[in-house]
Design a protein around this motif. Structure first.
Motif, PDB file in Angstrom:
ATOM      1  N   ALA A 124       0.840  -1.210   0.000  1.00 58.17           N
ATOM      2  CA  ALA A 124       0.000   0.000   0.000  1.00 58.17           C
ATOM      3  C   ALA A 124       0.870   1.254   0.000  1.00 58.17           C
ATOM      4  CB  ALA A 124      -0.905  -0.005   1.231  1.00 58.17           C
ATOM      5  N   HIS A 125       2.157   1.075   0.287  1.00 56.58           N
ATOM      6  CA  HIS A 125       3.074   2.224   0.325  1.00 56.58           C
ATOM      7  C   HIS A 125       4.069   2.196  -0.829  1.00 56.58           C
ATOM      8  CE1 HIS A 125       1.485   3.750   4.071  1.00 56.58           C
ATOM      9  NE2 HIS A 125       1.303   2.473   4.380  1.00 56.58           N
ATOM     10  N   ALA A 126       3.730   1.431  -1.871  1.00 60.31           N
ATOM     11  CA  ALA A 126       4.527   1.452  -3.108  1.00 60.31           C
ATOM     12  C   ALA A 126       3.712   2.251  -4.117  1.00 60.31           C
ATOM     13  CB  ALA A 126       4.744   0.031  -3.597  1.00 60.31           C
ATOM     14  N   HIS A 127       4.363   3.092  -4.888  1.00 60.23           N
ATOM     15  CA  HIS A 127       3.567   4.033  -5.672  1.00 60.23           C
ATOM     16  C   HIS A 127       3.647   3.838  -7.172  1.00 60.23           C
ATOM     17  CE1 HIS A 127       2.403   5.957  -2.025  1.00 60.23           C
ATOM     18  NE2 HIS A 127       3.672   6.072  -1.661  1.00 60.23           N
ATOM     19  N   ASP A 128       4.367   2.807  -7.632  1.00 61.28           N
ATOM     20  CA  ASP A 128       4.393   2.596  -9.083  1.00 61.28           C
ATOM     21  C   ASP A 128       3.249   1.662  -9.483  1.00 61.28           C
ATOM     22  OD1 ASP A 128       5.543   0.411  -7.772  1.00 61.28           O
ATOM     23  OD2 ASP A 128       6.513  -0.240  -9.608  1.00 61.28           O
ATOM     24  N   ARG A 129       3.096   1.505 -10.789  1.00 62.70           N
ATOM     25  CA  ARG A 129       1.976   0.730 -11.326  1.00 62.70           C
ATOM     26  C   ARG A 129       1.975  -0.710 -10.796  1.00 62.70           C
ATOM     27  NH1 ARG A 129       0.908  -1.057 -16.673  1.00 62.70           N
ATOM     28  NH2 ARG A 129       3.083  -0.721 -17.217  1.00 62.70           N
ATOM     29  N   HIS A 130       3.164  -1.269 -10.611  1.00 63.32           N
ATOM     30  CA  HIS A 130       3.255  -2.684 -10.188  1.00 63.32           C
ATOM     31  C   HIS A 130       3.359  -2.833  -8.672  1.00 63.32           C
ATOM     32  CE1 HIS A 130       3.704  -3.721 -14.353  1.00 63.32           C
ATOM     33  NE2 HIS A 130       4.685  -2.828 -14.460  1.00 63.32           N
ATOM     34  N   ARG A 131       3.245  -1.743  -7.958  1.00 60.69           N
ATOM     35  CA  ARG A 131       3.353  -1.731  -6.487  1.00 60.69           C
ATOM     36  C   ARG A 131       4.650  -2.461  -6.050  1.00 60.69           C
ATOM     37  NH1 ARG A 131      -1.587  -2.329  -2.896  1.00 60.69           N
ATOM     38  NH2 ARG A 131      -1.645  -4.523  -3.469  1.00 60.69           N
ATOM     39  N   THR A 132       5.743  -2.011  -6.647  1.00 63.21           N
ATOM     40  CA  THR A 132       7.036  -2.651  -6.416  1.00 63.21           C
ATOM     41  C   THR A 132       7.599  -2.304  -5.040  1.00 63.21           C
ATOM     42  OG1 THR A 132       7.460  -2.334  -8.762  1.00 63.21           O
ATOM     43  CG2 THR A 132       9.354  -2.955  -7.397  1.00 63.21           C
ATOM     44  N   VAL A 133       7.994  -3.334  -4.295  1.00 66.63           N
ATOM     45  CA  VAL A 133       8.587  -3.086  -2.969  1.00 66.63           C
ATOM     46  C   VAL A 133      10.032  -3.580  -2.891  1.00 66.63           C
ATOM     47  CG1 VAL A 133       6.413  -3.071  -1.657  1.00 66.63           C
ATOM     48  CG2 VAL A 133       7.604  -5.248  -2.094  1.00 66.63           C
ATOM     49  N   ASP A 134      10.544  -4.178  -3.974  1.00 63.29           N
ATOM     50  CA  ASP A 134      11.895  -4.729  -3.927  1.00 63.29           C
ATOM     51  C   ASP A 134      12.715  -4.255  -5.119  1.00 63.29           C
ATOM     52  OD1 ASP A 134      10.146  -6.215  -5.593  1.00 63.29           O
ATOM     53  OD2 ASP A 134      11.540  -7.895  -5.598  1.00 63.29           O
ATOM     54  N   ASP A 135      14.020  -4.421  -4.984  1.00 62.78           N
ATOM     55  CA  ASP A 135      14.924  -4.013  -6.071  1.00 62.78           C
ATOM     56  C   ASP A 135      16.191  -4.848  -5.983  1.00 62.78           C
ATOM     57  OD1 ASP A 135      15.962  -2.641  -8.225  1.00 62.78           O
ATOM     58  OD2 ASP A 135      15.459  -0.661  -7.405  1.00 62.78           O
ATOM     59  N   ARG A 136      17.025  -4.755  -7.023  1.00 63.77           N
ATOM     60  CA  ARG A 136      18.259  -5.560  -7.045  1.00 63.77           C
ATOM     61  C   ARG A 136      19.268  -5.020  -6.031  1.00 63.77           C
ATOM     62  NH1 ARG A 136      17.157  -4.943 -12.385  1.00 63.77           N
ATOM     63  NH2 ARG A 136      18.808  -3.399 -12.621  1.00 63.77           N
ATOM     64  N   PRO A 137      20.086  -5.919  -5.484  1.00 60.37           N
ATOM     65  CA  PRO A 137      21.055  -5.447  -4.469  1.00 60.37           C
ATOM     66  C   PRO A 137      22.208  -4.667  -5.094  1.00 60.37           C
ATOM     67  CG  PRO A 137      21.304  -7.817  -4.854  1.00 60.37           C
ATOM     68  CD  PRO A 137      20.146  -7.382  -5.693  1.00 60.37           C
ATOM     69  N   PHE A 138      22.571  -3.569  -4.452  1.00 57.85           N
ATOM     70  CA  PHE A 138      23.812  -2.883  -4.837  1.00 57.85           C
ATOM     71  C   PHE A 138      24.947  -3.866  -4.633  1.00 57.85           C
ATOM     72  CE2 PHE A 138      21.966   1.475  -3.640  1.00 57.85           C
ATOM     73  CZ  PHE A 138      21.797   1.829  -4.981  1.00 57.85           C
ATOM     74  N   GLY A 139      25.920  -3.830  -5.525  1.00 61.91           N
ATOM     75  CA  GLY A 139      27.092  -4.706  -5.368  1.00 61.91           C
ATOM     76  C   GLY A 139      26.894  -6.060  -6.019  1.00 61.91           C
ATOM     77  N   GLY A 140      25.692  -6.302  -6.558  1.00 60.83           N
ATOM     78  CA  GLY A 140      25.416  -7.570  -7.233  1.00 60.83           C
ATOM     79  C   GLY A 140      25.100  -8.690  -6.259  1.00 60.83           C
ATOM     80  N   GLY A 141      24.960  -9.861  -6.792  1.00 58.41           N
ATOM     81  CA  GLY A 141      24.643 -11.015  -5.939  1.00 58.41           C
ATOM     82  C   GLY A 141      23.218 -11.474  -6.137  1.00 58.41           C
ATOM     83  N   GLU A 142      22.893 -12.512  -5.363  1.00 62.13           N
ATOM     84  CA  GLU A 142      21.602 -13.180  -5.516  1.00 62.13           C
ATOM     85  C   GLU A 142      20.443 -12.321  -5.028  1.00 62.13           C
ATOM     86  OE1 GLU A 142      21.305 -16.264  -6.921  1.00 62.13           O
ATOM     87  OE2 GLU A 142      23.436 -15.900  -7.284  1.00 62.13           O
TER      88      GLU A 142
END
Ligand code: SAM
Length: 277
Positions: free
Chosen positions: A40-58
């Protein structure tokens, strides 16, 4: 007391809160448990709450902005420069994390004395660390294993704390008579060195329990429990607590409140273990 649980799966808690002692405590108004949908606190169309990690990795990481907004919507402000909780002494903001301090019954007792606990459930690889630094009072782990999300851990914290809120269990002090219970102030006041039947476990594991039928699967319930001699039953139960703790969690004995009588029983149990049957 009030819990707020921040999660991407608020539905997870429907059944957690709908049964047994937890349900009754909520119904009786002794506790409130609110879930807050992080999406409910994500504001894009897909209500995205996650992103890729800085520095790479899984994997992915829960983004800081939706979490910060969710927490602020609950009235949780950023901590001040000295890192003291911005929420006052009666509230704790807790991040569930495998990297956290170990959650124990002693901690459950401490939390049960608060007015409000906010639980943040991580997912994926975890939560952007700045949320921990800016908003959280502590990181808690429910054990040395990795769950897929903080929801099961939050359920463990909610359930174990609720049963310690005064008035939730039938007998005010029942929580003290179970495994990991606090020491009994009257430990030295027992007649003939025999603990009271409802003896505070003093940090030991509970004794084994039996009910009818007296005979089951070729095993008979211990005769001592059937003969009604309360002093003998109390002594037997204390011995069993010590035996179980020695067998399954010897580490607890280091911190347990033990009487001279307990020490004697332990010496004898250790001796039996060494010399065999
Ligand atoms: N990368 C993390 C690590 O190795 O420590 C594991 C992340 S885990 C897959 C996803 C989420 O589950 C965590 O952010 C946390 O909220 C929750 N979690 C996992 N294990 C936990 C535990 N033992 N106690 C409390 N929460 C746990």
């Amino acid at each position: 007391m009030r819990f707020d649980v921040v999660t991407i799966f608020p539905g997870y808690f429907e059944s957690v809160l709908a049964h047994g002692i937890v349900r009754r405590a909520i119904k009786d108004g002794l506790v409130t448990v609110e879930t807050l949908d992080l999406r409910a606190h994500a504001h894009d169309r897909h209500r995205t709450v996650d992103d890729r990690p800085f520095g790479g990795g899984e994997g992915m990481v829960l983004k800081p902005e939706p979490l910060a907004e969710a927490l602020e919507s609950l009235g949780i402000a950023k901590k001040q420069g000295n890192r003291q909780p911005a929420t006052g002494n009666r509230t704790r903001v807790i991040l569930l994390s495998a990297q956290g301090r170990a959650f124990t019954q002693a901690m459950a007792r401490e939390l049960a004395g608060l007015e409000r606990v906010v639980l943040i459930c991580g997912r994926y690889e975890g939560v952007d660390e700045r949320i921990n630094e800016l908003y959280c009072d502590m990181e808690l782990s429910i054990g040395d294993y990795v769950l897929s999300g903080g929801e099961a851990a939050a359920a463990v914290v909610v359930e174990s704390v609720i049963r310690l809120i005064p008035g939730v269990l039938g007998n005010e002090a029942s929580g003290e008579f179970e495994s990991f219970g606090a020491p009994d102030a009257e430990i030295d006041a027992d007649v003939e060195g025999v603990p009271r039947s409802q003896h505070g476990s003093g940090g030991l594991l509970d004794y084994p329990h039996y009910t009818r039928p007296a005979e089951f699967g070729g095993l008979r319930a211990p005769e001592i429990l059937l003969n009604g001699d309360h002093a003998q039953i109390r002594r037997w139960r204390r011995e069993q607590q010590l035996k179980k703790t020695l067998q399954n969690r010897p580490d607890l004995l280091q911190r347990a409140a033990l009487s001279a009588e307990d020490q004697k029983i332990l010496d004898s149990l250790r001796h039996q273990a060494v010399s065999g049957p």
